[in-house]
Design a protein around this motif. Structure first.
Motif, PDB file in Angstrom:
ATOM      1  N   PHE A   1     -53.792  95.763  54.237  1.00  0.00           N
ATOM      2  CA  PHE A   1     -52.369  96.078  54.136  1.00  0.00           C
ATOM      3  C   PHE A   1     -52.030  96.576  52.740  1.00  0.00           C
ATOM      4  CE2 PHE A   1     -52.724  92.037  52.129  1.00  0.00           C
ATOM      5  CZ  PHE A   1     -51.715  91.996  51.174  1.00  0.00           C
ATOM      6  N   VAL A   2     -50.898  97.222  52.639  1.00  0.00           N
ATOM      7  CA  VAL A   2     -50.239  97.436  51.350  1.00  0.00           C
ATOM      8  C   VAL A   2     -48.786  97.009  51.527  1.00  0.00           C
ATOM      9  CG1 VAL A   2     -51.777  99.267  50.534  1.00  0.00           C
ATOM     10  CG2 VAL A   2     -49.714  99.880  51.783  1.00  0.00           C
ATOM     11  N   TYR A   3     -48.212  96.561  50.441  1.00  0.00           N
ATOM     12  CA  TYR A   3     -46.803  96.181  50.435  1.00  0.00           C
ATOM     13  C   TYR A   3     -46.119  97.140  49.476  1.00  0.00           C
ATOM     14  CZ  TYR A   3     -42.546  93.440  50.253  1.00  0.00           C
ATOM     15  OH  TYR A   3     -41.241  93.042  50.350  1.00  0.00           O
ATOM     16  N   GLN A   4     -45.215  97.944  50.019  1.00  0.00           N
ATOM     17  CA  GLN A   4     -44.582  98.988  49.235  1.00  0.00           C
ATOM     18  C   GLN A   4     -43.194  99.251  49.796  1.00  0.00           C
ATOM     19  OE1 GLN A   4     -45.797 103.370  49.398  1.00  0.00           O
ATOM     20  NE2 GLN A   4     -46.854 102.639  47.568  1.00  0.00           N
ATOM     21  N   SER A   5     -42.242  99.499  48.906  1.00  0.00           N
ATOM     22  CA  SER A   5     -40.863  99.807  49.313  1.00  0.00           C
ATOM     23  C   SER A   5     -40.287  98.712  50.213  1.00  0.00           C
ATOM     24  CB  SER A   5     -40.784 101.162  50.020  1.00  0.00           C
ATOM     25  OG  SER A   5     -41.295 102.182  49.190  1.00  0.00           O
ATOM     26  N   SER A   6     -40.576  97.455  49.862  1.00  0.00           N
ATOM     27  CA  SER A   6     -40.081  96.289  50.610  1.00  0.00           C
ATOM     28  C   SER A   6     -40.572  96.247  52.053  1.00  0.00           C
ATOM     29  CB  SER A   6     -38.549  96.230  50.582  1.00  0.00           C
ATOM     30  OG  SER A   6     -38.078  96.159  49.268  1.00  0.00           O
ATOM     31  N   ARG A   7     -41.725  96.831  52.310  1.00  0.00           N
ATOM     32  CA  ARG A   7     -42.306  96.868  53.643  1.00  0.00           C
ATOM     33  C   ARG A   7     -43.790  96.518  53.570  1.00  0.00           C
ATOM     34  NH1 ARG A   7     -37.563  97.929  53.977  1.00  0.00           N
ATOM     35  NH2 ARG A   7     -36.567  99.653  55.024  1.00  0.00           N
ATOM     36  N   TRP A   8     -44.287  95.898  54.634  1.00  0.00           N
ATOM     37  CA  TRP A   8     -45.727  95.751  54.836  1.00  0.00           C
ATOM     38  C   TRP A   8     -46.176  96.984  55.607  1.00  0.00           C
ATOM     39  CZ3 TRP A   8     -48.565  91.130  53.781  1.00  0.00           C
ATOM     40  CH2 TRP A   8     -47.789  90.031  53.396  1.00  0.00           C
ATOM     41  N   TRP A   9     -47.313  97.555  55.223  1.00  0.00           N
ATOM     42  CA  TRP A   9     -47.883  98.714  55.907  1.00  0.00           C
ATOM     43  C   TRP A   9     -49.302  98.361  56.322  1.00  0.00           C
ATOM     44  CZ3 TRP A   9     -44.593 102.827  56.545  1.00  0.00           C
ATOM     45  CH2 TRP A   9     -43.462 102.857  55.717  1.00  0.00           C
ATOM     46  N   ILE A  10     -49.635  98.646  57.581  1.00  0.00           N
ATOM     47  CA  ILE A  10     -50.933  98.305  58.145  1.00  0.00           C
ATOM     48  C   ILE A  10     -51.408  99.488  58.991  1.00  0.00           C
ATOM     49  CG2 ILE A  10     -52.124  96.761  59.763  1.00  0.00           C
ATOM     50  CD1 ILE A  10     -49.801  94.693  58.953  1.00  0.00           C
ATOM     51  N   GLY A  11     -52.639  99.921  58.767  1.00  0.00           N
ATOM     52  CA  GLY A  11     -53.207 101.001  59.568  1.00  0.00           C
ATOM     53  C   GLY A  11     -53.980 100.444  60.746  1.00  0.00           C
TER      54      GLY A  11
ATOM     55  N   VAL B   1     -52.474 104.960  63.711  1.00  0.00           N
ATOM     56  CA  VAL B   1     -51.077 104.548  63.750  1.00  0.00           C
ATOM     57  C   VAL B   1     -50.832 103.723  62.497  1.00  0.00           C
ATOM     58  CG1 VAL B   1     -49.384 103.140  65.001  1.00  0.00           C
ATOM     59  CG2 VAL B   1     -51.041 104.492  66.265  1.00  0.00           C
ATOM     60  N   LEU B   2     -49.662 103.863  61.940  1.00  0.00           N
ATOM     61  CA  LEU B   2     -49.276 103.051  60.795  1.00  0.00           C
ATOM     62  C   LEU B   2     -48.202 102.088  61.258  1.00  0.00           C
ATOM     63  CD1 LEU B   2     -49.933 102.867  57.754  1.00  0.00           C
ATOM     64  CD2 LEU B   2     -47.990 104.373  57.356  1.00  0.00           C
ATOM     65  N   LEU B   3     -48.404 100.798  60.979  1.00  0.00           N
ATOM     66  CA  LEU B   3     -47.398  99.793  61.289  1.00  0.00           C
ATOM     67  C   LEU B   3     -46.529  99.618  60.053  1.00  0.00           C
ATOM     68  CD1 LEU B   3     -49.714  97.066  62.867  1.00  0.00           C
ATOM     69  CD2 LEU B   3     -48.744  99.090  63.956  1.00  0.00           C
TER      70      LEU B   3
ATOM     71  N   SER C   1     -55.185 102.641  69.984  1.00  0.00           N
ATOM     72  CA  SER C   1     -55.491 101.923  71.225  1.00  0.00           C
ATOM     73  C   SER C   1     -55.761 100.431  71.013  1.00  0.00           C
ATOM     74  CB  SER C   1     -56.697 102.565  71.914  1.00  0.00           C
ATOM     75  OG  SER C   1     -57.842 102.443  71.085  1.00  0.00           O
ATOM     76  N   SER C   2     -55.496  99.924  69.806  1.00  0.00           N
ATOM     77  CA  SER C   2     -55.801  98.518  69.521  1.00  0.00           C
ATOM     78  C   SER C   2     -54.846  97.573  70.256  1.00  0.00           C
ATOM     79  CB  SER C   2     -55.720  98.251  68.016  1.00  0.00           C
ATOM     80  OG  SER C   2     -54.374  98.299  67.594  1.00  0.00           O
ATOM     81  N   VAL C   3     -55.287  96.331  70.415  1.00  0.00           N
ATOM     82  CA  VAL C   3     -54.461  95.305  71.051  1.00  0.00           C
ATOM     83  C   VAL C   3     -53.156  95.127  70.284  1.00  0.00           C
ATOM     84  CG1 VAL C   3     -54.323  92.838  71.600  1.00  0.00           C
ATOM     85  CG2 VAL C   3     -56.422  94.112  72.088  1.00  0.00           C
ATOM     86  N   LYS C   4     -53.222  95.076  68.961  1.00  0.00           N
ATOM     87  CA  LYS C   4     -52.011  94.858  68.171  1.00  0.00           C
ATOM     88  C   LYS C   4     -50.993  95.972  68.380  1.00  0.00           C
ATOM     89  CE  LYS C   4     -54.592  95.973  64.024  1.00  0.00           C
ATOM     90  NZ  LYS C   4     -55.834  95.567  64.631  1.00  0.00           N
ATOM     91  N   VAL C   5     -51.446  97.209  68.470  1.00  0.00           N
ATOM     92  CA  VAL C   5     -50.529  98.338  68.690  1.00  0.00           C
ATOM     93  C   VAL C   5     -49.914  98.251  70.084  1.00  0.00           C
ATOM     94  CG1 VAL C   5     -50.412 100.852  68.927  1.00  0.00           C
ATOM     95  CG2 VAL C   5     -51.589  99.833  66.971  1.00  0.00           C
TER      96      VAL C   5
END
Length: 134
Positions: free
Chosen positions: A40-50, A118-120, A54-58
């Motif tokens: 992850f990265v934490y930027q602009s008050s957001r968590w970002w996850i690639g 996909v970016l979360l 087709s993943s379960v999380k997506v």
């Protein structure tokens, strides 16, 4: 979507910059939890996850956007609850650069033929720090 909470303090922001993994919990269609470690990265008050599209999380987030995130160190907990958006195109340049700097990884690159990234983008609703809801 606006965040409903303030930023955590400088010590937590430093941990978010330095720590490599966070546990992401999503909700399966049957209501059970799906937990997985992610970069992850934490930027602009957001968590970002690639992730691969087709993943379960997506798939889970596509049906139920509520998520929880927890850093690995249980002695000094940093937990965030929020809502995830799926960004399928137009990844923010600053976020792509942040992943490259932190991991040496192009978060926008497909994992294989026919795959898509996909970016979360997780907007925090509540921080739980050292056992205290914020």
């Amino acid at each position: 979507m606006s965040d409903l909470v303030n930023e955590p303090g400088p010590a937590v922001i430093l941990r978010l910059a330095e720590e490599k993994n966070v546990w992401l919990c999503t909700v399966r269609p049957d209501g059970s939890a799906h937990v997985t470690p992610v970069w992850f990265v934490y930027q602009s008050s957001r968590w970002w996850i690639g992730s691969d599209h087709s993943s379960v999380k997506v798939r889970n987030i596509g049906k139920e956007p509520r998520v929880s995130l927890a850093l690995e160190d249980g002695r000094f907990p940093v937990v965030a609850e929020g809502d995830a958006l799926l960004i399928r195109d137009g990844f923010p340049h600053g976020v792509v650069t942040a992943f490259e700097q932190k991991y040496g990884w192009d978060v926008s690159a497909p994992t294989g033929p026919g795959s898509k990234r996909v970016l979360l983008e997780v907007h925090v609703r509540r921080w739980l720090l050292a056992g205290t809801a914020q």
